[in-house]
Design a protein around this motif. Sequence first.
Motif, PDB file in Angstrom:
ATOM      1  N   MET A 153      73.016  66.396  15.992  1.00 54.23           N
ATOM      2  CA  MET A 153      74.322  65.744  15.940  1.00 54.23           C
ATOM      3  C   MET A 153      75.407  66.693  15.450  1.00 54.23           C
ATOM      4  N   PHE A 154      75.039  67.937  15.141  1.00 56.02           N
ATOM      5  CA  PHE A 154      75.989  68.871  14.550  1.00 56.02           C
ATOM      6  C   PHE A 154      76.308  70.023  15.483  1.00 56.02           C
ATOM      7  N   ASP A 155      77.525  70.506  15.360  1.00 54.11           N
ATOM      8  CA  ASP A 155      77.955  71.756  15.982  1.00 54.11           C
ATOM      9  C   ASP A 155      77.830  72.827  14.906  1.00 54.11           C
ATOM     10  N   ILE A 156      77.027  73.857  15.149  1.00 56.61           N
ATOM     11  CA  ILE A 156      76.782  74.924  14.183  1.00 56.61           C
ATOM     12  C   ILE A 156      77.209  76.247  14.787  1.00 56.61           C
ATOM     13  N   ARG A 157      77.899  77.061  13.994  1.00 56.99           N
ATOM     14  CA  ARG A 157      78.338  78.382  14.428  1.00 56.99           C
ATOM     15  C   ARG A 157      77.837  79.417  13.427  1.00 56.99           C
ATOM     16  N   LEU A 158      77.166  80.432  13.935  1.00 61.95           N
ATOM     17  CA  LEU A 158      76.521  81.428  13.091  1.00 61.95           C
ATOM     18  C   LEU A 158      77.473  82.561  12.735  1.00 61.95           C
ATOM     19  N   VAL A 159      77.546  82.862  11.444  1.00 60.63           N
ATOM     20  CA  VAL A 159      78.289  84.029  10.985  1.00 60.63           C
ATOM     21  C   VAL A 159      77.454  85.293  11.176  1.00 60.63           C
ATOM     22  N   ARG A 160      76.132  85.181  10.952  1.00 64.23           N
ATOM     23  CA  ARG A 160      75.216  86.311  11.128  1.00 64.23           C
ATOM     24  C   ARG A 160      74.155  85.947  12.161  1.00 64.23           C
ATOM     25  N   ARG A 161      73.705  86.915  12.895  1.00 66.12           N
ATOM     26  CA  ARG A 161      72.634  86.693  13.860  1.00 66.12           C
ATOM     27  C   ARG A 161      71.298  86.572  13.133  1.00 66.12           C
ATOM     28  N   PRO A 162      70.445  85.626  13.541  1.00 57.63           N
ATOM     29  CA  PRO A 162      69.127  85.512  12.903  1.00 57.63           C
ATOM     30  C   PRO A 162      68.219  86.640  13.352  1.00 57.63           C
ATOM     31  N   PRO A 163      67.165  86.944  12.570  1.00 61.34           N
ATOM     32  CA  PRO A 163      66.185  87.931  13.039  1.00 61.34           C
ATOM     33  C   PRO A 163      65.589  87.496  14.366  1.00 61.34           C
ATOM     34  N   ALA A 164      65.205  88.441  15.172  1.00 61.40           N
ATOM     35  CA  ALA A 164      64.655  88.140  16.490  1.00 61.40           C
ATOM     36  C   ALA A 164      63.463  87.209  16.387  1.00 61.40           C
ATOM     37  N   ASP A 165      63.460  86.186  17.240  1.00 60.26           N
ATOM     38  CA  ASP A 165      62.339  85.247  17.342  1.00 60.26           C
ATOM     39  C   ASP A 165      62.078  84.520  16.027  1.00 60.26           C
ATOM     40  N   ARG A 166      63.094  84.352  15.212  1.00 55.26           N
ATOM     41  CA  ARG A 166      62.933  83.630  13.949  1.00 55.26           C
ATOM     42  C   ARG A 166      63.717  82.330  14.023  1.00 55.26           C
ATOM     43  N   PHE A 167      63.121  81.250  13.494  1.00 52.85           N
ATOM     44  CA  PHE A 167      63.760  79.949  13.572  1.00 52.85           C
ATOM     45  C   PHE A 167      64.823  79.723  12.494  1.00 52.85           C
ATOM     46  N   PRO A 168      64.579  80.058  11.217  1.00 51.88           N
ATOM     47  CA  PRO A 168      65.530  79.616  10.191  1.00 51.88           C
ATOM     48  C   PRO A 168      66.951  80.073  10.476  1.00 51.88           C
ATOM     49  N   LEU A 169      67.903  79.173  10.213  1.00 50.74           N
ATOM     50  CA  LEU A 169      69.308  79.522  10.345  1.00 50.74           C
ATOM     51  C   LEU A 169      69.694  80.455   9.200  1.00 50.74           C
ATOM     52  N   PRO A 170      70.375  81.543   9.494  1.00 56.65           N
ATOM     53  CA  PRO A 170      70.805  82.428   8.410  1.00 56.65           C
ATOM     54  C   PRO A 170      72.090  81.920   7.767  1.00 56.65           C
ATOM     55  N   ILE A 175      79.476  74.427  10.028  1.00 54.67           N
ATOM     56  CA  ILE A 175      78.841  73.224  10.560  1.00 54.67           C
ATOM     57  C   ILE A 175      79.825  72.060  10.508  1.00 54.67           C
ATOM     58  N   ARG A 176      79.743  71.195  11.508  1.00 56.31           N
ATOM     59  CA  ARG A 176      80.505  69.953  11.522  1.00 56.31           C
ATOM     60  C   ARG A 176      79.816  68.989  12.477  1.00 56.31           C
ATOM     61  N   ALA A 177      80.078  67.703  12.315  1.00 57.78           N
ATOM     62  CA  ALA A 177      79.591  66.718  13.272  1.00 57.78           C
ATOM     63  C   ALA A 177      80.247  66.978  14.619  1.00 57.78           C
ATOM     64  N   SER A 178      79.502  66.753  15.688  1.00 56.89           N
ATOM     65  CA  SER A 178      79.990  67.074  17.023  1.00 56.89           C
ATOM     66  C   SER A 178      81.000  66.062  17.547  1.00 56.89           C
ATOM     67  N   GLN A 179      81.309  65.034  16.755  1.00 55.54           N
ATOM     68  CA  GLN A 179      82.215  63.978  17.211  1.00 55.54           C
ATOM     69  C   GLN A 179      82.914  63.383  15.997  1.00 55.54           C
ATOM     70  N   ARG A 180      84.118  62.891  16.177  1.00 54.03           N
ATOM     71  CA  ARG A 180      84.859  62.258  15.083  1.00 54.03           C
ATOM     72  C   ARG A 180      84.109  61.019  14.610  1.00 54.03           C
ATOM     73  N   LEU A 181      83.993  60.858  13.286  1.00 57.22           N
ATOM     74  CA  LEU A 181      83.250  59.752  12.704  1.00 57.22           C
ATOM     75  C   LEU A 181      84.188  58.791  11.993  1.00 57.22           C
ATOM     76  N   ASP A 182      83.653  57.645  11.586  1.00 56.07           N
ATOM     77  CA  ASP A 182      84.442  56.627  10.908  1.00 56.07           C
ATOM     78  C   ASP A 182      84.957  57.146   9.558  1.00 56.07           C
ATOM     79  N   ASP A 183      86.011  56.519   9.059  1.00 56.18           N
ATOM     80  CA  ASP A 183      86.607  56.900   7.775  1.00 56.18           C
ATOM     81  C   ASP A 183      85.879  56.203   6.626  1.00 56.18           C
ATOM     82  N   ASP A 184      84.604  56.505   6.476  1.00 54.38           N
ATOM     83  CA  ASP A 184      83.761  55.909   5.439  1.00 54.38           C
ATOM     84  C   ASP A 184      83.289  57.039   4.526  1.00 54.38           C
ATOM     85  N   PRO A 185      83.846  57.167   3.303  1.00 54.12           N
ATOM     86  CA  PRO A 185      83.444  58.266   2.416  1.00 54.12           C
ATOM     87  C   PRO A 185      81.947  58.291   2.145  1.00 54.12           C
ATOM     88  N   GLY A 186      81.321  57.110   2.049  1.00 49.89           N
ATOM     89  CA  GLY A 186      79.889  57.068   1.812  1.00 49.89           C
ATOM     90  C   GLY A 186      79.105  57.667   2.967  1.00 49.89           C
TER      91      GLY A 186
END
Length: 279
Positions: A153-170, A175-186
């Motif tokens: 559900m998120f749009d993520i943009r990497l500042v650094r490239r991850p190691p080759a063939d590695r899963f964890p996000l560096p 990061i942000r939600a991919s769509q505008r959400l309701d105005d509910d602080p909770g």
Amino acid sequence: MPDETSEEMPDARAAAAQMFALEPLDGDAFVIAPDGHGRERLFGGQVAAQSLRAACLTIEPGRPPHSLHAYFIRPGMPGEPLRLDVDRTRDGRAFSTRHVTASQGGKPIFEMVASFHDPEPGYDWPPPEPPRVPGPEGLPRPGVLRLMRHPRMFDIRLVRRPPADRFPLPHPFWIRASQRLDDDPGLHACLITYLSDMAVVSSARAPGSPRDLAQAVTLDHAVWFHRPARVDEWLLYSVDPVTNHGARGLARGSLHTADGVLVASIAQEALLRPATPQG
């Protein structure tokens, strides 16, 4: 590194609605049907977010969460219902405290204590701005999101490239939600709790230590919500190791807005058991 720019972004509203579809039971108890997400275990951030949402449903509107402290007791199974039992520990003039137990099959898998605070006037001191990094626009999206154990559900943009063939996000990453959400602080606090568990265990390793571990799981997790924030606007998430001793590592993180305002702090202790050498 694959770029998902051409792919259709997921429906964040629908994903959030599914994640927080809590069915009330007798008393302050709720159940969540299996959602089909996950591989061998539930994503810990999802359990934490759902537990905080259950606590929010027992709080009067206008009193948002300001902190949570949680322990992961057992791995959660993605194919089983999740029961959330909320204990109304205290309701004061300005603060409320809730204790939430998440369980599957009659056994607790997660414990959380969350505190809520009425907004009050006071000093607003901003700490120094985070290190300068490129803005999110124009940075690549990680192709490894297809491997993650939770809804995309998120749009993520990497500042650094991850190691080759590695899963964890560096870290750090935007990061942000991919769509505008309701105005509910909770709701926004719950989704910040969700994303606060992303790639933290891998960031708790000692610098230069082997990536291959026999076991790497979260032990406990804490979040402090310093200022109101929207998860559908860009947030810079940065996590760094603090210390390692024995089989435990501590990581500390922060969430800043695009304007450099600190909105949340995160701390997590992870179990990091080294792999046993062959032979």
